[in-house]
Design an enzyme around this catalytic site. Structure first.
Site, mmCIF file in Angstrom:
data_model
loop_
_atom_site.group_PDB
_atom_site.id
_atom_site.type_symbol
_atom_site.label_atom_id
_atom_site.label_comp_id
_atom_site.label_asym_id
_atom_site.label_seq_id
_atom_site.Cartn_x
_atom_site.Cartn_y
_atom_site.Cartn_z
ATOM 1 N N GLY A 401 -25.850 -6.178 -10.854
ATOM 2 C CA GLY A 401 -25.439 -4.862 -10.547
ATOM 3 C C GLY A 401 -24.200 -4.908 -9.505
ATOM 4 N N SER A 402 -24.201 -3.788 -8.662
ATOM 5 C CA SER A 402 -23.051 -3.224 -7.903
ATOM 6 C C SER A 402 -22.381 -4.462 -6.971
ATOM 7 C CB SER A 402 -23.379 -2.027 -7.225
ATOM 8 O OG SER A 402 -23.666 -1.097 -8.419
ATOM 9 N N VAL A 403 -23.176 -5.355 -6.558
ATOM 10 C CA VAL A 403 -22.732 -6.299 -5.701
ATOM 11 C C VAL A 403 -21.150 -6.886 -6.150
ATOM 12 C CG1 VAL A 403 -24.655 -7.082 -4.814
ATOM 13 C CG2 VAL A 403 -24.035 -7.928 -7.096
ATOM 14 N N LYS A 405 -18.721 -5.205 -7.426
ATOM 15 C CA LYS A 405 -17.839 -4.478 -7.237
ATOM 16 C C LYS A 405 -16.408 -4.808 -6.707
ATOM 17 C CE LYS A 405 -20.668 -0.438 -8.673
ATOM 18 N NZ LYS A 405 -21.160 0.878 -8.085
#
Length: 737
Positions: A401-403, A405
């Site tokens: 997921g967003s880690v 980004k």
């Protein structure tokens, strides 16, 4: 008539004389031969009778210890009373059996483990040995006639005998006979003249004493001290802290693993040596094994040992000092256990069965803690228990997921898709024949820059960055997604690899996984989901290397479990001299401007410390943490997947976090991963952030506690020195008077 009688007497006389002469001649030859044997070859035959052989054997020694970074023992060797047998070279099986029967009268070898080790072939061989006449009767004359010219006659006859032993015969042994067999099979398992362990577990003082007293009547048997490997931090259920990472060694019965036997034999190992089979014990086998004791056995012509001489003393293996802080490790494991327990009480977390935390010094690569817990079913009790799964940090991978980004933004900078400070409009994106793609804020976040995109975890900002990376500069509502998916995905993967994502981290353990990602994205939209961490999978270890690379200013440092290698010490409370120190190793430097990295670090700080940040309020500001939260949505792909049909798989969320502290001078970086944390569209319980906050707090609390203790110890030492100095001065003054 008289003449005839005289002739007959003369004839008999001649024949007798000839006979006597022949006998005399034979005796003369015999005497001559005996003389030659005695006089000419006597010394040679005497030497042959008295001939002795020198046979050298190696005896194993205890392995080196494994200690934590502060010198606390983690894995050691427990001394065991042991009973051994050294088999002469030419001894008969019946003689060995007699010794086994005598030994069985003095010791017990009747545990479930002992009997389980007995194979069907062992029983058949034993039956033949115990019933030679019945065994011989199983071979017919026709069998012998058929095989009489076969070069493998004996072997094939024996195999026929084995094949004709019935189940009833094979299982006809009494418990006492099985006990004899359990001893006998150990006695014949090793090489001649090499001590073989007969029993080293639960040898009672009485057994040890009575065998020692009867060694004269038990040729080849001896009593000695053996060792067994143990983990200091093992709970009542048998779960050891770091157990899966430390790995296992083979037993003396098991010896060298089959797939590595040739390798070890070529390096001077014996087949029954205990060696590391997995992970740390395997990786550092050369360090931990030690130098075996070398014994020269003097044997007679019959292979019987006449004398033994130690020609080289054995020394236990060198000690391995880990980078891991065992006190911190235990605290992290406790946090995982408690937070998993709380999370499991939620009705939507029934698929959550594991959690991982890896903590690393971002500047040196020291792994400070590697913790993982997993709920597994105990096959013996049928209960579900929480077991060690620290190894899962490097051998299992998930959509994170967003880690990721931070890596997406830096890739956008590097490839020229975006620039620091660029504003993009966060709104639901609707491409032709594609479901809406949006951020978690209903209706979107509006115009935001890169820092806000990190702080609030904007999906759309990352989607638009990926779109630009693929060659499409403008978003057209309900228009096509016209990107070069291969060019875009290759740019992403090339840049992500600089952080350690999608490649091996280089940790000093075997079996590391690199995650998974299809070489060719099925659709253009997959590239956009890659940008928010929902296409390729990564390991928790890769995540901590990634965030460490950002924390330290752009250097990808190789993680390592081991910190140094030391010589063994004779004193239990002291470490030996350092042989080798594991130096930090930079695998690569980011091909990106330092100002870009600093900007992403600024965004990570906002995540945990500014209003609107996705970790704000969950992590104490006193800890000075910078980081990035993540959730990854997907169909359940865990161990219970077989319970669901393909079209009925539940939607689950992986909860993740990466961060470091203090943000202005990082000394610890962590990754937190909870696969399948909860299902559906329920409210995020933020278990990842609860764990992260407690892990950082535990680290700094432990650091402060040790600093206070060190100050206290230093003050106490100074006081003692002052008192001693005052006493000395007083003594000197009295002497002068």
């Amino acid at each position: 008539m008289k003449k005839t009688k005289k002739k007959k007497k003369a004839y008999v006389s001649i024949r007798m004389n000839i006979l006597f002469f022949v006998v005399f001649l034979l005796f003369s030859l015999l005497i001559l031969r005996l003389g030659i044997v005695q006089i000419v070859y006597g010394d040679d035959y005497k030497r042959e009778i008295d001939r002795k052989e020198n046979v050298t054997v190696n005896t194993s020694v205890p392995r080196g210890k494994i200690l934590d970074r502060n010198g606390k023992l983690v894995v050691g060797n427990k001394p065991l009373n042991a009973i051994t047998y050294t088999r002469p070279q030419n001894i008969k099986q019946t003689e060995v059996l007699k010794i086994a029967e005598d030994l069985a009268k003095l010791i017990k070898k009747d545990t479930k483990e002992d009997f389980k080790a007995i194979t069907e072939r062992d029983k058949k061989d034993f039956w033949i040995l115990k019933h030679p006449d019945e065994a011989a009767a199983k071979i017919t004359k026709a069998d012998k006639e058929k095989l009489k010219n076969d070069k493998d006659y004996d072997k094939k006859i024996y195999q026929l005998t084995l094949d004709r032993i019935t189940d009833k015969e094979m299982n006809s042994f009494s418990k006492k006979e099985l006990e004899v067999l359990a001893i006998y099979r150990e006695m014949i398992a090793g090489y001649p003249l090499s001590p073989q362990i007969i029993k080293n577990k639960n040898v009672t003082p009485e057994e040890f004493a009575v065998v020692s007293e009867n060694l004269d009547s038990l040729p080849g048997v001896d009593t000695t001290t053996d060792w067994d490997r143990y983990n200091v931090y093992t709970d009542k259920s048998g779960n050891a802290t770091l157990g899966s990472v430390i790995g296992k060694i083979s037993s003396s019965k098991e010896g060298l693993p089959k797939d590595l036997a040739d390798y070890y034999l070529s390096r001077g190992y014996s087949r029954n040596d205990r060696v590391g089979k997995s992970y740390l014990e395997y990786q550092y086998e050369d360090v931990l094994q030690g130098q075996k004791e070398k014994v020269k056995n003097v044997t007679d012509k019959g292979g019987n040992v006449l004398d033994s001489e130690v020609i080289r003393q054995g020394t236990r293996g060198d000690d391995l000092v880990l980078a891991i802080d065992i006190d911190f490790q235990k605290e992290v494991e406790k946090i995982i256990k408690e937070e998993l327990g709380v999370a499991k009480t939620r009705g939507d977390s029934y698929l959550l069965d594991r959690a991982f935390v890896t903590a690393m010094n971002p500047n040196t690569g020291d792994i400070l803690a590697m913790a993982g817990k997993q709920y597994v079913k105990n096959e013996d009790t049928g209960r579900t228990e929480l077991s060690d799964f620290a190894l899962g940090n490097m051998i299992t991978s998930y959509a994170m997921g967003s880690v990721v980004k931070g890596a997406t933004i830096l890739t956008g900078y590097e490839e020229g898709a975006i620039h620091p400070g660029d504003y993009l409009y966060d709104q639901p994106l609707k491409f032709l024949q594609t479901p809406p793609m949006k951020s978690w804020v209903p209706g979107g976040m509006g115009g935001i820059n890169d820092l806000t995109a990190l702080k609030k975890s904007s999906n759309v900002y990352m989607f638009l960055t990926a779109m630009k990376l693929g060659g499409q500069q403008q978003y057209i509502p309900n228009g096509p997604l016209s990107i070069d998916k291969m060019d875009a995905i290759n740019k992403f993967r090339r840049n992500f690899a600089q952080f350690g994502l999608g490649v091996k981290t280089g940790i000093d353990l075997p079996g590391e996984q690199i995650g998974y990602g299809p070489a060719i994205p099925p659709a253009n939209g997959n590239v956009l989901y890659y940008a928010i961490g929902q296409f390729d999978t990564y390991t928790p270890l890769q995540l901590v290397q990634y965030v460490s690379t950002i924390a330290n200013g752009g250097y990808r440092v190789q993680p390592h479990i081991a910190k140094e290698i030391r010589q063994p010490s004779d004193k239990a409370d002291e470490l030996g001299p350092v042989i080798q120190e594991i130096e930090p190793k930079v695998l690569n430097k980011l091909n990106m401007q330092s100002s870009w990295i600093d900007r992403v670090k600024d965004g990570f700080w906002k995540v945990a410390n500014e209003q609107g940040g996705t970790a704000n309020g969950w992590i104490s500001k006193d800890l000075k943490v910078a980081g990035k939260t993540g959730t990854a949505e997907g169909l359940y792909d865990g161990p219970k997947r077989q319970n669901y049909s393909t079209d009925n798989l539940p939607t689950t969320w992986n909860s993740t976090f990466v961060g470091y502290a203090p943000y202005d001078k990082p000394e610890i970086a962590i990754s937190v991963v909870l696969p399948w944390s909860y299902i559906g569209n329920n409210k995020d319980p933020h278990t990842n952030l609860k764990i992260a906050n407690r892990v950082f707090q535990a680290y700094f609390d432990l650091k402060e506690k040790r600093a206070k203790q060190e100050l206290k110890d230093s003050t106490s030492t100074k006081k003692v020195e002052n008192i001693n100095e005052a006493k000395k001065q007083q003594t000197d003054s009295s002497s002068n008077q």
